[in-house]
Each structure stands twice: as structure tokens, then as C-alpha cells.
Design an enzyme around this catalytic site. Sequence first.
Site, PDB file in Angstrom:
ATOM      1  N   HIS B  52      18.363  -0.619   4.758  1.00  0.00           N
ATOM      2  CA  HIS B  52      17.115  -1.264   5.178  1.00  0.00           C
ATOM      3  C   HIS B  52      17.009  -2.629   4.482  1.00  0.00           C
ATOM      4  CE1 HIS B  52      14.741   2.600   6.458  1.00  0.00           C
ATOM      5  NE2 HIS B  52      15.952   2.551   6.973  1.00  0.00           N
ATOM      6  N   GLU B  54      14.679  -4.010   2.794  1.00  0.00           N
ATOM      7  CA  GLU B  54      14.116  -3.976   1.437  1.00  0.00           C
ATOM      8  C   GLU B  54      15.152  -3.529   0.403  1.00  0.00           C
ATOM      9  OE1 GLU B  54      12.932  -2.469   4.216  1.00  0.00           O
ATOM     10  OE2 GLU B  54      10.859  -1.845   3.918  1.00  0.00           O
TER      11      GLU B  54
END
Lengths: 158, 158
Positions: B52, B54
Site C-alpha cells: 500500500h 502508506e
Amino acid sequence: MKHQDYMKIALEEARQALSEGEVPVGAVIIKDGVILARAHNRKEAQHDPTAHAELLAIQQACRQQKDWRLDGCTLYVTLEPCAMCASAMTQARLSTLVYGTLDEERGAVESRGRLLADNLYNHVMEVYGGFCEEEAKNLLEVFFKSIRDRCNQVSLAD
Amino acid sequence: MKHQDYMKIALEEARQALSEGEVPVGAVIIKDGVILARAHNRKEAQHDPTAHAELLAIQQACRQQKDWRLDGCTLYVTLEPCAMCASAMTQARLSTLVYGTLDEERGAVESRGRLLADNLYNHVMEVYGGFCEEEAKNLLEVFFKSIRDRCNQVSLAD
């Protein structure tokens, strides 16, 4: 091989982490009796807060399978997973989780939350806890005692 | 620069993800006005459910800082984080999270859970939502429409 046998391999990984000065946690991923990945916590060595045994094992198994879906796989880990790792497991669609001792401070499966029971990602995983619990716990106690002893030595030297 | 300006950079990353056929989510990490990391979702390209935006940004910032602690840093992300990413942020000790649009299906900050409010890891983070919300949401709608159109074409060809 039985759950305990695979957990013994996860414990070998945890001992390796201990010898490297890391919090001793180890993980193994199995599919149809074949080991796809084995890993241990490397947070300090890699300067990476995401380098938990479970995440490293998931990443390794996915590289090996060339697929982010780990359907039909079982993950063995010596310590109850945190929220980051439990959530990663559901997103990888792992079928089964087997863990060792509880993590009363950060465990997100049973101790401080029930993330897998919340069915956050519409994925159901079988979960079994308490395998080789004493051995997993002892390794953690050895680690945290060594940290406390080192702190005491430093404060005595001040 | 203001929150919106950094979010524009996260949106550039999200557009890059879209051009690569990934769910369009982008993230940026800032410390004292300096960009430490910028990343976008690469789950399909890397065959990795943990890739992801992040997590990739946190890993990049930690490599850059040679430290797993990101105290004093702000993470900007175009979509409300899932439980894996929210938990990783607390473990990295990030100071501030600024996110764009809500993720009603998987969001673990406001929509499907309040992981950061639970203070699971004894770490308090400032959290602000709704920045550049419309742009972030539009990109996701473009992506999911293209997936639906492709599915319809396939079923028409059957």
C-alpha cells in the site's frame, strides 16, 4: 507434519531474531505441507517498523508464488499478531493462523482487540492460539530480561 | 507549504498508480517541510498485499532516516488508511496523519473502525480528514469504472 512441528520451525526463527538482538518472534507460511516462507523480526536491523516476522513471511511467500493471494496457506507465528500483521493476513487472504503466546500489550487477535473476528475485510480465517506457548514466552522473557540488565548496568555506571 | 499542497503531491502519486493499473492511492511523508518519501500503491505490480502507498512511504522514509522512528513526521495519503497502514503509522510513531477521502469498506480510522482513537500502542497521533477529498474520490471512481467497463466487455464477448 503437525501444527506443533511447524511452530518449532517458527521458534527456530524466533531464536535467530534473539541472536541478532531483535524481539524474538518467528513466522512460517505453509501450503499443502510445503514451506513457502520463513522469517523473523528484523525491525532494528532494517530500521523498519513494518519488518515484523509475519509481514516479512507474507512478502516472501507472495514473491515465491508471484501472487498477492495466499488462499489455502497457513501462517504460524510465535506471538499473537499486532493489528498491522493481522490486517495484512486478511488482505493476503490467508486461510489459517496458528499462533503461540499472547501479546497482552499489542495483540490484535485476542488480547487488545479482535480484528479477525470483526471480519473487517469480508474474509474469514481459521484461528488457533496457544501452540508451543511456553517456549515462545520464554524466548521473549530472555530478551526483555537482557534489556533490563543492560539498562541497570548503564545506570550503575552513571 | 500547506496541507493541501502536500496532498496535491500525494494526488500526483495516486495518478501514477492509476496509470499503472493499480487502485489509485498516493502518500507523502514530510518532516520540517522536507519530503522524506513519496509512494503509490503497487500491490499488483509487486504481487504484494502489503504494498500500500502508506507502507511503502513509511519504509522509504525509514531507509532515508536510518531509523524506524518517524517522530515529528506527517503522512499525507489520498484515502483513509486500512487497519494495516493505521497500525504501521502508530508503530512508526508518526506525529500527524492527513488523509483525503473516506474508505467506507476498509477504512480503519473513521469508517469501519477507529484504530487510532483506540490508542492501541500508547501513541497519540493528530488526525485530519477530508483534504482534497473530491479529487481523491474522483480518481478512485475512474479506476473502478474502468474495471466495471472491462468486465462488461468480457461478458459481452462471451
